[in-house]
Design an enzyme around this catalytic site. Structure first.
Site, PDB file in Angstrom:
ATOM      1  N   ARG A  73     -67.632 -53.570 -31.131  1.00  0.00           N
ATOM      2  CA  ARG A  73     -68.492 -53.154 -32.239  1.00  0.00           C
ATOM      3  C   ARG A  73     -67.588 -52.821 -33.424  1.00  0.00           C
ATOM      4  O   ARG A  73     -66.437 -52.407 -33.240  1.00  0.00           O
ATOM      5  CB  ARG A  73     -69.304 -51.910 -31.872  1.00  0.00           C
ATOM      6  CG  ARG A  73     -70.233 -52.064 -30.689  1.00  0.00           C
ATOM      7  CD  ARG A  73     -70.957 -50.747 -30.420  1.00  0.00           C
ATOM      8  NE  ARG A  73     -71.907 -50.843 -29.321  1.00  0.00           N
ATOM      9  CZ  ARG A  73     -71.653 -50.536 -28.064  1.00  0.00           C
ATOM     10  NH1 ARG A  73     -70.441 -50.101 -27.728  1.00  0.00           N
ATOM     11  NH2 ARG A  73     -72.568 -50.651 -27.124  1.00  0.00           N
ATOM     12  N   LYS A 129     -70.330 -46.066 -27.871  1.00  0.00           N
ATOM     13  CA  LYS A 129     -71.432 -45.166 -28.198  1.00  0.00           C
ATOM     14  C   LYS A 129     -71.420 -43.957 -27.275  1.00  0.00           C
ATOM     15  O   LYS A 129     -71.089 -44.062 -26.105  1.00  0.00           O
ATOM     16  CB  LYS A 129     -72.764 -45.908 -28.067  1.00  0.00           C
ATOM     17  CG  LYS A 129     -73.007 -46.935 -29.171  1.00  0.00           C
ATOM     18  CD  LYS A 129     -74.390 -47.533 -29.053  1.00  0.00           C
ATOM     19  CE  LYS A 129     -74.680 -48.468 -30.217  1.00  0.00           C
ATOM     20  NZ  LYS A 129     -76.048 -49.047 -30.150  1.00  0.00           N
ATOM     21  N   HIS A 149     -71.296 -57.675 -36.412  1.00  0.00           N
ATOM     22  CA  HIS A 149     -72.051 -57.687 -35.158  1.00  0.00           C
ATOM     23  C   HIS A 149     -72.375 -59.109 -34.722  1.00  0.00           C
ATOM     24  O   HIS A 149     -72.554 -59.367 -33.525  1.00  0.00           O
ATOM     25  CB  HIS A 149     -73.331 -56.870 -35.317  1.00  0.00           C
ATOM     26  CG  HIS A 149     -73.700 -56.118 -34.071  1.00  0.00           C
ATOM     27  ND1 HIS A 149     -72.921 -55.104 -33.550  1.00  0.00           N
ATOM     28  CD2 HIS A 149     -74.758 -56.230 -33.228  1.00  0.00           C
ATOM     29  CE1 HIS A 149     -73.475 -54.625 -32.454  1.00  0.00           C
ATOM     30  NE2 HIS A 149     -74.593 -55.296 -32.232  1.00  0.00           N
ATOM     31  N   ARG A 171     -69.771 -60.177 -32.365  1.00  0.00           N
ATOM     32  CA  ARG A 171     -69.976 -59.581 -31.032  1.00  0.00           C
ATOM     33  C   ARG A 171     -71.034 -60.380 -30.265  1.00  0.00           C
ATOM     34  O   ARG A 171     -70.861 -60.672 -29.070  1.00  0.00           O
ATOM     35  CB  ARG A 171     -70.398 -58.117 -31.208  1.00  0.00           C
ATOM     36  CG  ARG A 171     -70.738 -57.361 -29.923  1.00  0.00           C
ATOM     37  CD  ARG A 171     -70.941 -55.884 -30.289  1.00  0.00           C
ATOM     38  NE  ARG A 171     -71.687 -55.155 -29.293  1.00  0.00           N
ATOM     39  CZ  ARG A 171     -71.161 -54.564 -28.222  1.00  0.00           C
ATOM     40  NH1 ARG A 171     -69.870 -54.668 -27.988  1.00  0.00           N
ATOM     41  NH2 ARG A 171     -71.918 -53.879 -27.384  1.00  0.00           N
ATOM     42  N   HIS A 177     -72.495 -51.929 -22.463  1.00  0.00           N
ATOM     43  CA  HIS A 177     -73.924 -51.630 -22.373  1.00  0.00           C
ATOM     44  C   HIS A 177     -74.193 -50.734 -21.177  1.00  0.00           C
ATOM     45  O   HIS A 177     -73.785 -51.047 -20.059  1.00  0.00           O
ATOM     46  CB  HIS A 177     -74.738 -52.918 -22.219  1.00  0.00           C
ATOM     47  CG  HIS A 177     -74.807 -53.735 -23.467  1.00  0.00           C
ATOM     48  ND1 HIS A 177     -75.159 -55.073 -23.466  1.00  0.00           N
ATOM     49  CD2 HIS A 177     -74.568 -53.412 -24.762  1.00  0.00           C
ATOM     50  CE1 HIS A 177     -75.134 -55.530 -24.709  1.00  0.00           C
ATOM     51  NE2 HIS A 177     -74.776 -54.555 -25.508  1.00  0.00           N
ATOM     52  N   TYR A 227     -78.910 -62.059 -23.913  1.00  0.00           N
ATOM     53  CA  TYR A 227     -78.081 -63.261 -23.973  1.00  0.00           C
ATOM     54  C   TYR A 227     -78.548 -64.332 -22.990  1.00  0.00           C
ATOM     55  O   TYR A 227     -78.297 -65.511 -23.208  1.00  0.00           O
ATOM     56  CB  TYR A 227     -76.613 -62.896 -23.742  1.00  0.00           C
ATOM     57  CG  TYR A 227     -76.139 -61.933 -24.799  1.00  0.00           C
ATOM     58  CD1 TYR A 227     -75.943 -62.360 -26.109  1.00  0.00           C
ATOM     59  CD2 TYR A 227     -75.949 -60.590 -24.517  1.00  0.00           C
ATOM     60  CE1 TYR A 227     -75.557 -61.474 -27.096  1.00  0.00           C
ATOM     61  CE2 TYR A 227     -75.568 -59.693 -25.494  1.00  0.00           C
ATOM     62  CZ  TYR A 227     -75.376 -60.139 -26.790  1.00  0.00           C
ATOM     63  OH  TYR A 227     -75.016 -59.263 -27.769  1.00  0.00           O
TER      64      TYR A 227
END
Length: 298
Positions: free
Chosen positions: A147, A171, A242, A245, A268, A277
């Site tokens: 990110r 995150k 992004h 990514r 994630h 995806y």
């Protein structure tokens, strides 16, 4: 003043209890300020608001901004705020529990082709002082799927060139190990040589990437770098850091990588986030049928 005090406590809750990034905290606070303004206009106290009050607020806001995603963001903000009020014992029952999210259309993220990636990389002027730095940035965004927030906060002490990996803070301040490709390692070493000629500002020494003034990069700077490269490469589609990514994950998926591996690489928490995806790959399969099957070529 009561609302101001609540907002200060809510800020601390988001930062300390939820470990959200500064950008996420600011986004939540922006939306709750809109709710506070609504409460002030209607003589309401946020801690005494009912389900009807919340729905009336959302309806009023929808008149000026009916976009489902704007509504969803507000609903998410209300859920978060009332969870805080419960946590802090300001309320005993959450009036936002029955407020439902608007239905959103599934959006497939924009993806670059390998040829477009090559064109962007080829547009980097390596003769310029920032050339090697920009190439290393591209290798880490596309080659490792970082990110942009992870890239600009990446520490030099957390890049282990000899071992071929880096320790990335994602995150919620969660750390993960991310492989470093041989290309990323090579260009980062070149950048370190260039960097040795910079005067680093105090407190900036451990950031992996600096600007020409010795300060760490911002997300806006990275966005501008990428936009200039896309313009030089003749790419007109919307591209952001992004997008790189998304392209990283999509190209892995198309070439047979396991979904769980991609989940770990992207950081994630839930694999359902990574499953987008697989949807992209299915879309590719559909396009192939439409383009190449004899029944569709009439």
């Amino acid at each position: 003043m009561v609302n101001s005090s609540l907002l200060t406590e809510y800020h601390a809750f988001l930062k300390l209890e939820k470990s959200l990034s500064e950008n996420s905290v600011m986004a939540y606070e922006r939306d709750i300020r809109k709710f506070f303004e609504y409460c002030d206009r209607h003589g309401l106290a946020p801690v005494k608001a009912t389900l009807d009050d919340l729905q009336a607020f959302l309806y009023e806001y929808s008149l000026s901004d009916p976009a489902p995603r704007s509504q969803a963001r507000l609903v998410s903000g209300l859920h978060s705020f009332y969870k805080f009020l419960l946590y802090a014992h300001y309320i005993e029952q959450d009036p936002s529990e029955l407020v439902q999210m608007p239905k959103l259309d599934a959006r497939l993220p924009s993806v670059l082709t390998v040829e477009e990636i090559d064109a962007i990389v080829g547009a980097i002027d390596l003769s310029k002082p920032e050339g090697h730095r920009n190439r290393a940035i591209m290798e880490m965004l596309y080659g490792s799927g970082l990110r942009v927030s992870e890239l600009i906060t990446l520490k030099r002490s957390n890049i282990f060139l000899s071992e071929g990996y880096m320790l990335v803070e994602g995150k919620g301040s969660k750390q993960r190990l991310v492989p470093l490709s041989p290309e990323a390692e090579k260009w980062y070493r070149y950048w370190l040589e260039d960097r040795s000629h910079l005067i680093e500002k105090n407190g900036e020494e451990d950031y992996a990437f600096l600007n020409n003034r010795g300060s760490h990069l911002t997300r806006q700077m990275v966005f501008i770098i990428l936009q200039r490269l896309c313009a030089a490469a003749g790419i007109t589609k919307p591209v952001s850091p992004h997008t790189l990514r998304h392209s990283f994950a999509t190209h892995l998926m198309q070439n047979g990588a396991d979904l769980r591996v991609i989940q770990q690489l992207l950081g994630h928490e839930n694999i359902t986030t990574t499953e987008i995806y697989t949807h992209i790959d299915i879309q590719d399969l559909r396009n192939a049928v439409l383009q190449y099957h004899p029944a569709n070529r009439k």
